[in-house]
Design a protein around this motif. Structure first.
Motif, PDB file in Angstrom:
ATOM      1  N   VAL A 104       1.214  -1.049   0.310  1.00 15.47           N
ATOM      2  CA  VAL A 104       0.063  -0.065  -0.090  1.00 15.47           C
ATOM      3  C   VAL A 104       1.072   1.929   0.306  1.00 15.47           C
ATOM      4  CG1 VAL A 104      -1.878   1.293   1.006  1.00 15.47           C
ATOM      5  CG2 VAL A 104      -1.779  -1.040   1.136  1.00 15.47           C
ATOM      6  N   ALA A 105       0.686   1.951  -1.493  1.00 14.56           N
ATOM      7  CA  ALA A 105       1.594   3.225  -0.752  1.00 14.56           C
ATOM      8  C   ALA A 105       0.461   4.254  -1.867  1.00 14.56           C
ATOM      9  CB  ALA A 105       3.149   2.874  -1.377  1.00 14.56           C
ATOM     10  N   PRO A 106       0.914   5.563  -1.774  1.00 13.59           N
ATOM     11  CA  PRO A 106       0.137   6.426  -2.399  1.00 13.59           C
ATOM     12  C   PRO A 106       0.493   7.274  -3.890  1.00 13.59           C
ATOM     13  CG  PRO A 106       1.793   7.935  -0.812  1.00 13.59           C
ATOM     14  CD  PRO A 106       2.042   5.924  -0.742  1.00 13.59           C
ATOM     15  N   TYR A 107       0.853   6.123  -4.665  1.00  9.66           N
ATOM     16  CA  TYR A 107       1.518   6.081  -5.918  1.00  9.66           C
ATOM     17  C   TYR A 107       0.815   4.984  -6.597  1.00  9.66           C
ATOM     18  CZ  TYR A 107       4.965   2.802  -5.315  1.00  9.66           C
ATOM     19  OH  TYR A 107       5.607   1.545  -4.414  1.00  9.66           O
ATOM     20  N   ALA A 108       1.041   5.269  -8.086  1.00  9.49           N
ATOM     21  CA  ALA A 108      -0.120   4.971  -8.962  1.00  9.49           C
ATOM     22  C   ALA A 108       0.988   3.716  -9.063  1.00  9.49           C
ATOM     23  CB  ALA A 108       0.135   5.603 -11.145  1.00  9.49           C
ATOM     24  N   PHE A 109      -0.259   2.598  -9.884  1.00  8.95           N
ATOM     25  CA  PHE A 109       0.625   0.951 -10.317  1.00  8.95           C
ATOM     26  C   PHE A 109       1.481   0.615  -8.722  1.00  8.95           C
ATOM     27  CE2 PHE A 109       0.693   3.420 -14.428  1.00  8.95           C
ATOM     28  CZ  PHE A 109      -1.246   3.022 -14.243  1.00  8.95           C
TER      29      PHE A 109
END
Length: 381
Positions: A232-237
């Motif tokens: 889970v991370a706040p960037y696309a893909f």
């Protein structure tokens, strides 16, 4: 006497309690709805390998058959006792078997070769047959030949597909003995096994498939509902490969949820990660659309996702659907939720995967729709 009297009093009390519960509708409610069991044990913090192979080209080679033997028996009382050459053993097959023990094709080699059969020996000793090379593959594996035609579908556990047959064992000279030819000096060589190329494709047998844009909260939702540990991370893909998690209910029913990489507009034109991962959702009983309610126009995301499913082909766009609006813990999400319900003209459940809002209700709805679809399938069959 006292024991029997006490037992009757206890039975009468239990009857009164059950009658009271029936009047309140508690027993009927418990029997009709199943409750999801939430995991109590904390998740492991160990980092797992991110290698995942859902398609592989392999070459299957059957084992060579054993050669026959040319031999003549010599005894102390008869130096010409006749031919006694044994037959060779059969070569092993290459077999694919669907199993719950594996999840991908990381363990499958590019060249799969079975063992050879043993050659025959004197005194009518036949060679030993080789063991079959059984390769375990995940349930839902599609097998295509070199021309791309589907030749095998391992949709259930323990189903097998013979990819390459081994060669038969060669005959020894004892086999060629006739009335006219009593001492043949010929035997057969064991033939080589079959040699074929295949393409293995994995189609996950999940009950629920998560469909949505990148950063819509699919991985966060899977992390909150199951014991899976997607990144889970706040960037696309952030999600580069499918992840599977399991939800267990109190009636011992388990539902598998698949988190797929996010789709973007024109994904069928190979933008972003493309739509190659949608094959994992083709056999899902239910598709769960996860929309980011905090986006500027979240109602357009649903139309675009449906367009990509239609471009993928098959019956994926006609599968039963549920729509949830995620990120209601954000002010923009709460503001767009009512407009999203009005524009989609279908039931939309508002949740917050990060804060755990309405997740219990979501699990109940998933189970209700799952039971409804299974009932319809049994009625049609």
């Amino acid at each position: 006497m006292l024991f029997s009297t006490g037992r009757s009093i206890l039975a009468r009390a239990l009857f009164d309690i059950s009658a009271n519960w029936k009047q309140r509708g508690l027993i009927a409610t418990y029997c009709q709805s199943a409750t999801a069991l939430r995991p109590k044990k904390s998740k492991s913090q160990r980092k797992e390998a991110q290698y995942f192979s859902d398609a592989k080209r392999v070459r299957a080679i059957g084992g060579k058959g054993g050669d026959g033997c040319v031999s003549f028996l010599q005894l102390w009382c008869n130096e010409r006792a006749g031919p006694d050459g044994g037959d060779g053993g059969h070569g092993g097959h290459v077999v694919f078997q669907a199993s719950n023990d594996v999840r991908n094709f990381n363990h499958v080699g590019s060249v799969l070769k079975a063992d050879e059969g043993e050659r025959g020996n004197a005194k009518d000793c036949h060679g030993k047959n080789a063991k079959h090379a059984v390769i375990k593959v995940p349930i839902g594996t599609i097998i295509r030949n070199a021309q791309g035609i589907i030749v095998g579908d391992l949709a259930q556990a323990d189903l097998m597909f013979v990819a390459a047959r081994g060669g038969a064992g060669g005959k020894g000279n004892r086999f060629f003995t006739t009335d006219k030819e009593t001492s043949p000096k010929v035997c057969e060589y064991g033939p080589h096994g079959e040699d074929f190329s295949y393409i293995l494709e994995l189609r996950s047998m999940a009950d629920v498939g998560l469909i949505g844009y990148p950063n819509a909260g699919k991985s966060t939702l899977l992390n909150a509902l199951t014991r899976a540990k997607p990144k889970v991370a706040p960037y696309a893909f952030t999600t580069l490969r499918p992840h599977l998690g399991t939800v267990q209910y109190d009636d011992h029913i388990q539902l598998t949820i698949a988190d797929l990489p996010g789709l973007v507009p024109d994904a069928h034109l190979n933008k972003g990660l493309g739509i190659q991962f949608l094959k994992h959702a083709e056999r899902c009983t239910l598709l769960l659309f996860v929309l980011d309610a905090s986006a500027s126009e979240p109602w357009t995301h649903y139309d675009q996702l449906m367009h990509e499913l239609r471009q993928f082909g098959g019956q994926l766009s006609t599968r039963p659907q549920l729509v949830v609006a995620n990120k209601l813990d954000v002010d923009e999400g709460r503001e767009n939720f009512e407009e999203l319900q009005r524009r989609l003209e279908k039931p939309v459940l508002g949740i917050s995967a990060k804060m755990g809002q309405n997740l219990e209700q979501l699990l109940r709805i998933i189970r209700r729709e799952y039971d409804r679809q299974k009932t319809q399938e049994r009625a049609l069959s």
